[in-house]
Design a protein around this motif. Sequence first.
Motif, mmCIF file in Angstrom:
data_model
loop_
_atom_site.group_PDB
_atom_site.id
_atom_site.type_symbol
_atom_site.label_atom_id
_atom_site.label_comp_id
_atom_site.label_asym_id
_atom_site.label_seq_id
_atom_site.Cartn_x
_atom_site.Cartn_y
_atom_site.Cartn_z
ATOM 1 N N LYS A 288 -9.085 4.245 -3.189
ATOM 2 C CA LYS A 288 -8.031 3.311 -2.831
ATOM 3 C C LYS A 288 -8.511 1.877 -2.976
ATOM 4 N N ILE B 156 -3.395 7.746 -3.757
ATOM 5 C CA ILE B 156 -3.248 6.425 -3.171
ATOM 6 C C ILE B 156 -3.040 5.405 -4.276
ATOM 7 N N LYS C 267 -1.481 1.013 -5.102
ATOM 8 C CA LYS C 267 -1.201 -0.303 -4.538
ATOM 9 C C LYS C 267 -0.370 -1.108 -5.535
ATOM 10 N N GLU D 56 0.761 5.666 -0.065
ATOM 11 C CA GLU D 56 -0.014 6.903 0.043
ATOM 12 C C GLU D 56 0.925 8.094 -0.008
ATOM 13 N N GLN E 1 -10.053 12.380 -4.660
ATOM 14 C CA GLN E 1 -9.150 11.243 -4.712
ATOM 15 C C GLN E 1 -9.798 10.045 -5.402
ATOM 16 N N ASN F 80 0.842 -1.191 0.000
ATOM 17 C CA ASN F 80 0.000 0.000 0.000
ATOM 18 C C ASN F 80 0.880 1.245 0.000
ATOM 19 N N THR G 5 -5.859 2.985 7.783
ATOM 20 C CA THR G 5 -5.575 1.944 6.804
ATOM 21 C C THR G 5 -6.233 0.632 7.175
#
Length: 561
Positions: free
Chosen positions: A266, A67, A69, A56, A263, A54, A230
Motif C-alpha cells: 500500500k 489496496i 490510492k 481497500e 498483497q 485510500n 490505516t
Amino acid sequence: MDDFGVYAAFGVNGPPQKLLSAEGSSRVRVAVPPSVRQVVLFSSGRWGERICVNAELNDSDRMPITIGKLTPYNKCLSWEQWEEETWIDSVTLNVSLEGGNLSTEPEVIMAVKEYTPKDTAAPPAARELHGKRKRAQTAEEEEGGNDWTKRREEEENMCPNATSEKTTPVRKVRGQAKGSQKLFASGADTTKLKGAGEKGAAEMQGTVGRTPPQSAVRTKSRQAKAPAHTAPLASPSGRWGQTLCPIDAQTAILIGGQGARMQFCKDPMWKLCTEDMSWVAAETLAEGPTPEARIGHTAIYDPDSRRIFVFGGSKNKKWFNDVHILDTQSWKWTMVEAQGKVPPLAYHSCSMFQGELFVLGGVFPRPNPEPDGCSDSLYIFDPRLSIWYQPIVTGDKPSPRSGHSACVMQERKIYVFGGWDTPVCYNDMYMLDLGLMEFSAVKTTGNPPSPRSWHGSTVLSDTKFLIHGGYNGNNALSDAFIFDIDTNSWTEVRVPELSVPRAGHSIITMETAGHRCFSEEDEDADMNGGRTLLVFGGGDNEGNFYSDLTTVAVEELLGAI
C-alpha cells in the motif's frame, strides 16, 4: 462550487455510483455483491487541497485483499477478481479521503445497486467464482506462470539447489492450509519457474516486522486475523522484490514490492535520508502517472540526467515492458512511448552505461500451453531517442536465466552472476566487455557462492563487488561473498549484520554520516571512504517479510577479506 466526487462502477455493466462528495462524509464502506467480479474506482472534479483517496478491498475478516490510492495525478483504479488470489464472497470496499476540509460526518455504509442486462447470462455459481482449486485447473490461469500449484508440477520450472536431490520449490496447492505457506516452497522435482518469483515468493503468509523476528512462526496465525489499520506509517512496510535506488550522496528511493498475504504494498514509494536514516512516504510527492504496483522490476539512476528509469516487472498475471521515468529535480513521473520491441520481462537485470539501459535475461510470458520462458537476450534502451534495440554481441554469453545479478565495474565491464532456469540454479560468472560487446565466461578461484537467485549485490570498490543471501531452491541464504575482478577470486566474509537469511532484498552503498576510511594506504580508500552498505527488506522463507534497514561500513567488509 466544489464539484469533487469519488465514484465506483461495480461490474462491467454497472453504472457509476457516487461514494464520496465534497459535502458528505469522508469515509464510506460498500459491500460488494458476490456476482461482481470487477470494481473501478475513479474521481471527478477539482481536487483542491485534497491529498489522496485510500481504497481497500477487504475480506470477511477485514483483512486487505488489495489496496490502492487515488491522487490528483492517478485518478482511476481497477480490480479484477481473477487477479486477486484471495477475492472471495463477502468482499467490502472501504474508501477514505485525506486532506482538504474533511467532513465530520460519520462513516457511510452503502449498498451496491446491481445492474443485470436482460440478455446477459446468469453469473457463474458462487463456488466457481471463488473456488480456488477449480480456477487452478484452467489453462488461462496458468498463462502468467505465476500460480505455484503442485498438481501442475510437471509443467513448473523451479530452481533446485546445488545437490542432485530433488529439492526444487513447488507451487502451493490453492486449498492448502495457510499455516504452511512460505516465501518459496520446497518439494518434488518440477519443470517450470518462471514468474515464480512473484507468486512463489508471495506465498509468504505471516508477520511483517521492521527487524527479523525471533518467534515469527508462533505469531503468524495470530497476526493473520488482526484488523487492518490505516495509521500513517513511519517507515516502509515489510516486502520483497522492491528496488532501492540511490539518487545522491544522502538519498535513496524505494519503489514497489510485495508483502504479506500476497498483497502489493500500500506504501509503494519512500524516500530514505541517510543523514539520520529516516524515511519519508514519497508516493504523493511526485506529479504525473506513477508506475502501477509491481514486483521483479528494475530501477536505475542516471546521474547525468538525474532521472530514475523503472522498467518491467509483473503484477499477478500482468507483465510489463513499460519504461517510467522519475525526474528527481522536478519530481515528475513520465511514461515513455518507446519505439522498437522489448518483451515484457521480470526478474531481469538492468545496468546503466553511457546513458543507456542494458537489460539482460529475465522471465517473459508465453502463450499457452507453453510455460513461461527465461531469456538470454540483451536489450538496450536509448533514452535520448526513446528507442529499444538489440546490439550485436559475440563470445560465450550466459544461458537463459532470471533472478541473477549484474554489476558494472570500472565503467567498462558488466559481471553477471547466478540466477536460475529450468531446472538449474546457477553460480557461474560471465563478463560483458562493453567496449568490444563480447561475453566471456569467467574462470574463478577461491570458495564461490553456492547456486542461487534473488540475491543481493552491490559494488564495493573499483575492483570488488558483494553477493549476499538469495534463494537456492530450498532455503533463503545468509552468506556473503566478495569477488575481486583483478584476481577473479571469491572470498567469503562473515559479519554479524549479514547473518539473517534473506531473498528478494535490496543492497546498495551510500555515503552516510559517522563512517570514514582511516587507511589512506588502502587501494580502495578513494571509493570506500565514508561509504556504508545498506540492506533493506526481503524474506526468509519462514513466513517473514522484513522492513528493517541494516548498515555495515564498507571498510569493515573489505577488512574482513
